[in-house]
Design a protein around this motif. Sequence first.
Motif, PDB file in Angstrom:
ATOM      1  N   HIS A 238       0.767  -1.358  -0.006  1.00 15.62           N
ATOM      2  CA  HIS A 238       0.161  -0.052  -0.008  1.00 15.62           C
ATOM      3  C   HIS A 238       1.008   1.219  -0.063  1.00 15.62           C
ATOM      4  O   HIS A 238       0.531   2.096  -0.622  1.00 15.62           O
ATOM      5  N   HIS A 306       0.028   6.821   5.843  1.00 19.86           N
ATOM      6  CA  HIS A 306      -1.228   6.154   6.306  1.00 19.86           C
ATOM      7  C   HIS A 306      -2.145   5.748   5.190  1.00 19.86           C
ATOM      8  O   HIS A 306      -3.075   6.208   4.676  1.00 19.86           O
ATOM      9  N   PRO A 307      -1.601   4.831   4.234  1.00 21.09           N
ATOM     10  CA  PRO A 307      -1.996   4.508   2.877  1.00 21.09           C
ATOM     11  C   PRO A 307      -3.226   3.884   3.059  1.00 21.09           C
ATOM     12  O   PRO A 307      -4.525   4.134   2.222  1.00 21.09           O
ATOM     13  N   HIS A 308      -3.488   3.065   3.931  1.00 19.60           N
ATOM     14  CA  HIS A 308      -4.485   2.006   4.129  1.00 19.60           C
ATOM     15  C   HIS A 308      -5.592   2.293   5.559  1.00 19.60           C
ATOM     16  O   HIS A 308      -6.013   1.398   5.903  1.00 19.60           O
ATOM     17  N   THR A 312     -10.761   8.063   4.684  1.00 16.30           N
ATOM     18  CA  THR A 312      -9.811   9.189   4.635  1.00 16.30           C
ATOM     19  C   THR A 312     -10.455  10.332   5.295  1.00 16.30           C
ATOM     20  O   THR A 312     -11.652  10.746   5.166  1.00 16.30           O
ATOM     21  N   PRO A 364     -10.293   4.828   1.157  1.00 19.34           N
ATOM     22  CA  PRO A 364      -9.143   4.785   1.947  1.00 19.34           C
ATOM     23  C   PRO A 364      -8.132   6.063   1.177  1.00 19.34           C
ATOM     24  O   PRO A 364      -8.488   6.422   0.131  1.00 19.34           O
ATOM     25  N   VAL A 366      -5.268   5.854  -0.231  1.00 26.58           N
ATOM     26  CA  VAL A 366      -4.777   5.708  -1.352  1.00 26.58           C
ATOM     27  C   VAL A 366      -5.632   5.634  -2.442  1.00 26.58           C
ATOM     28  O   VAL A 366      -5.231   5.825  -3.616  1.00 26.58           O
ATOM     29  N   GLY A 367      -6.728   5.043  -2.004  1.00 22.68           N
ATOM     30  CA  GLY A 367      -7.846   5.103  -3.055  1.00 22.68           C
ATOM     31  C   GLY A 367      -8.083   6.659  -3.658  1.00 22.68           C
ATOM     32  O   GLY A 367      -8.350   6.733  -4.869  1.00 22.68           O
TER      33      GLY A 367
END
Length: 399
Positions: A238, A306-308, A312, A364, A366-367
Amino acid sequence: MADGQGGALLRGVTSSPRATFLELFFDLVFVFALTRVSQRLIDDVSANPPDVLRQVAQTVLLFLALWMVWILTAWVTSRYEPERNPIQFVVVASMFASLVMAVALPRAFAERALPFALAYLAIQVGRPLLLTLALRGHPRRSVTRRILLWFTVGAVPWLLGALLPPAQEVLWTLALAWDYAGLALGWPVPRRGAARPSGWAVAGEHLAERYQQFFLIALGETVLVIGLTFSGAVFSSHAALAFTLSFLTTALLWRIYFHRAGHVLAEAIRVARSPGVLGESASWTHLVIVAAVLLTGVGYELVISHPHGGRTPTGWAVFVTGGPALFLTARARFEYEIFARVSRSRVVGVVLLLGLLPLAPLLPPVGLLGLSVAVLAGIAVADTARAHGRPLERPASPL
């Protein structure tokens, strides 16, 4: 004779339009300064919720003070010959004081308020003072004297704010508003009128190159954020994806900026009926562009770290999608300044990015970053398709 000695400081027809090594040397300080601004913004987001807006407002004020220093230095080196000893002294001295400002910036609203204010005033008061002395009897001395008077008056709230912590925010806001009003209005003084930069004789190619260089400095700062954050993060798929998407965002910002309008900015200023008008307008546009890039860089740090991390936070989305949206808005204005039009893709991109804000709590980090990249990539593809097989468009500034 005095007029001739003072006139020797001005750029002549034989002066190189390219930025000098001295100016590139000066810019190195702002690579560091922008990292301080970015880190302070990251710390602001991590602050207690009631203090977030206040902390962000303080950081914006400090960034605007740095921009004021840089933009006036760029206008000085575009109007005066950078190879002359007095101008080189002014630039190097401004460089040192800018470094002091950058060092003091993280604690500028605490125990380092006075060093920050003194360094800022040393540039803004000292520069027109030295130029006034160096120009001697030259007619353009009236402009530097006007600027000197304006910044001297503005020095009062800067110093009072540094010495009176309870009133610092209010006084520094008033001081910065005064300084920017002077820049926008041409530092008017009673019975002498104004001397707006839009009326100055400037080297168009040089000024355009300086704007573009500062934009690249801002992009370079985001590369530092990407690299430093990922190198200190826990390695995971991630985080690696967030790292890759962050770099793609920076590359797309570069691509979108330089497509057409970015390439012909120098020519647009050179052929404009009033180069100073376009040069002044472009300076305000680039202020917003650089601010947008810095906001986007803060989003990189948050997502890579904090990618996942579940959904958010809305505050993060302001940086992840709001930064690129602000960039596209300023880029649309930039396009209008050069071509008297705005591409539909810019407007659609801003709408889509702003439309992602309410969806942030459902995605999330990263999404959300991935969707932002998709919007920017779509704009880059649309630009390429529209330009395919067509000759390079000539500038037609409406300013």
